[in-house]
Design a protein around this motif. Structure first.
Motif, short mmCIF file in Angstrom:
data_model
loop_
_atom_site.label_atom_id
_atom_site.label_comp_id
_atom_site.label_asym_id
_atom_site.label_seq_id
_atom_site.Cartn_x
_atom_site.Cartn_y
_atom_site.Cartn_z
N PHE A 17 69.37 26.80 28.23
CA PHE A 17 68.09 26.13 28.08
C PHE A 17 67.04 27.23 28.15
CE2 PHE A 17 64.31 24.17 29.91
CZ PHE A 17 64.14 23.09 29.07
N LEU A 18 66.38 27.48 27.04
CA LEU A 18 65.38 28.56 26.99
C LEU A 18 64.00 27.97 26.76
CD1 LEU A 18 67.32 30.96 24.59
CD2 LEU A 18 67.19 31.11 27.07
N VAL A 19 63.02 28.54 27.41
CA VAL A 19 61.63 28.16 27.20
C VAL A 19 60.97 29.30 26.44
CG1 VAL A 19 59.43 27.62 28.29
CG2 VAL A 19 61.57 26.78 29.30
N ALA A 20 60.37 28.97 25.30
CA ALA A 20 59.70 29.98 24.49
C ALA A 20 58.28 29.52 24.20
CB ALA A 20 60.45 30.21 23.18
N HIS A 21 57.40 30.45 24.12
CA HIS A 21 56.01 30.14 23.78
C HIS A 21 55.71 30.53 22.34
CE1 HIS A 21 54.99 29.09 27.91
NE2 HIS A 21 55.81 30.06 28.25
N VAL A 23 57.02 29.85 18.43
CA VAL A 23 57.83 28.96 17.61
C VAL A 23 58.88 29.73 16.82
CG1 VAL A 23 57.78 27.30 15.70
CG2 VAL A 23 56.00 27.23 17.47
N GLN A 24 58.51 30.86 16.26
CA GLN A 24 59.46 31.65 15.48
C GLN A 24 60.65 32.10 16.35
OE1 GLN A 24 57.75 35.05 13.54
NE2 GLN A 24 59.50 35.30 12.20
N GLU A 25 60.39 32.50 17.57
CA GLU A 25 61.44 32.90 18.49
C GLU A 25 62.35 31.71 18.82
OE1 GLU A 25 61.74 35.61 22.40
OE2 GLU A 25 60.35 33.92 22.58
N ALA A 26 61.76 30.57 19.06
CA ALA A 26 62.54 29.38 19.37
C ALA A 26 63.45 29.00 18.22
CB ALA A 26 61.60 28.22 19.71
N VAL A 27 62.94 29.07 17.02
CA VAL A 27 63.74 28.73 15.83
C VAL A 27 64.87 29.73 15.64
CG1 VAL A 27 63.68 28.52 13.32
CG2 VAL A 27 61.89 27.45 14.70
N SER A 28 64.61 31.01 15.88
CA SER A 28 65.65 32.02 15.66
C SER A 28 66.75 31.94 16.72
CB SER A 28 65.05 33.42 15.64
OG SER A 28 64.60 33.82 16.90
N LEU A 29 66.46 31.49 17.93
CA LEU A 29 67.45 31.43 19.00
C LEU A 29 68.05 30.04 19.20
CD1 LEU A 29 65.77 33.62 21.76
CD2 LEU A 29 67.83 34.15 20.47
N GLY A 30 67.35 29.03 18.78
CA GLY A 30 67.75 27.68 19.15
C GLY A 30 68.56 26.94 18.11
N TYR A 31 69.26 25.92 18.60
CA TYR A 31 69.95 24.97 17.75
C TYR A 31 69.20 23.65 17.76
CZ TYR A 31 73.81 28.22 17.75
OH TYR A 31 74.57 29.34 17.60
N CYS A 32 68.46 23.43 18.80
CA CYS A 32 67.66 22.23 18.93
C CYS A 32 66.30 22.65 19.48
CB CYS A 32 68.33 21.24 19.87
SG CYS A 32 67.37 19.75 20.13
N ILE A 33 65.25 22.20 18.85
CA ILE A 33 63.90 22.55 19.27
C ILE A 33 63.20 21.29 19.77
CG2 ILE A 33 61.66 23.48 18.55
CD1 ILE A 33 63.94 25.53 18.43
N VAL A 34 62.63 21.38 20.96
CA VAL A 34 61.81 20.30 21.51
C VAL A 34 60.42 20.88 21.75
CG1 VAL A 34 61.49 18.67 23.39
CG2 VAL A 34 63.80 19.21 22.60
N LEU A 35 59.44 20.34 21.06
CA LEU A 35 58.06 20.80 21.20
C LEU A 35 57.32 19.83 22.11
CD1 LEU A 35 55.69 22.64 20.35
CD2 LEU A 35 55.32 21.07 18.43
N ILE A 36 56.78 20.36 23.20
CA ILE A 36 56.06 19.54 24.17
C ILE A 36 54.60 19.99 24.20
CG2 ILE A 36 55.89 18.84 26.58
CD1 ILE A 36 58.89 19.52 26.82
N GLU A 37 53.72 19.03 23.99
CA GLU A 37 52.28 19.29 24.06
C GLU A 37 51.65 18.22 24.94
OE1 GLU A 37 50.45 19.47 20.24
OE2 GLU A 37 51.57 21.23 19.62
N GLN A 38 50.85 18.65 25.88
CA GLN A 38 50.12 17.72 26.74
C GLN A 38 51.05 16.68 27.35
OE1 GLN A 38 46.42 17.50 26.82
NE2 GLN A 38 46.26 19.42 25.72
N ILE A 39 52.16 17.14 27.93
CA ILE A 39 53.21 16.37 28.58
C ILE A 39 53.88 15.31 27.69
CG2 ILE A 39 52.25 16.80 30.88
CD1 ILE A 39 51.46 13.82 30.98
N ARG A 40 53.78 15.46 26.39
CA ARG A 40 54.43 14.54 25.46
C ARG A 40 55.35 15.31 24.51
NH1 ARG A 40 50.56 9.58 24.12
NH2 ARG A 40 49.64 9.46 26.18
#
Length: 61
Positions: A17-21, A23-40
């Protein structure tokens, strides 16, 4: 750092479970991306290798 994380994850076959700030890094490392903004959750999707593997009948552990 990205290549190290990816290599270790592949060699030892574990889920991370990785936290990235970045987006490009998250896409290159991840298989599933969850984008959270303003606790949603604004986006929850498979990307890259996971989407490709599922379309070919494979799954990641």
């Amino acid at each position: 750092m990205q290549s190290l994380i990816d290599r270790v994850r592949r060699e030892h076959r574990f889920t991370a479970f990785l936290v990235a700030h970045d987006v490009q890094e998250a896409v290159s490392l991840g298989y599933c991306i969850v984008l959270i903004e303003q606790i949603r959750i604004m986006l929850d999707t498979e990307v890259g290798a996971a989407a490709s593997a599922r379309s070919h009948g494979h799954a990641f552990l």
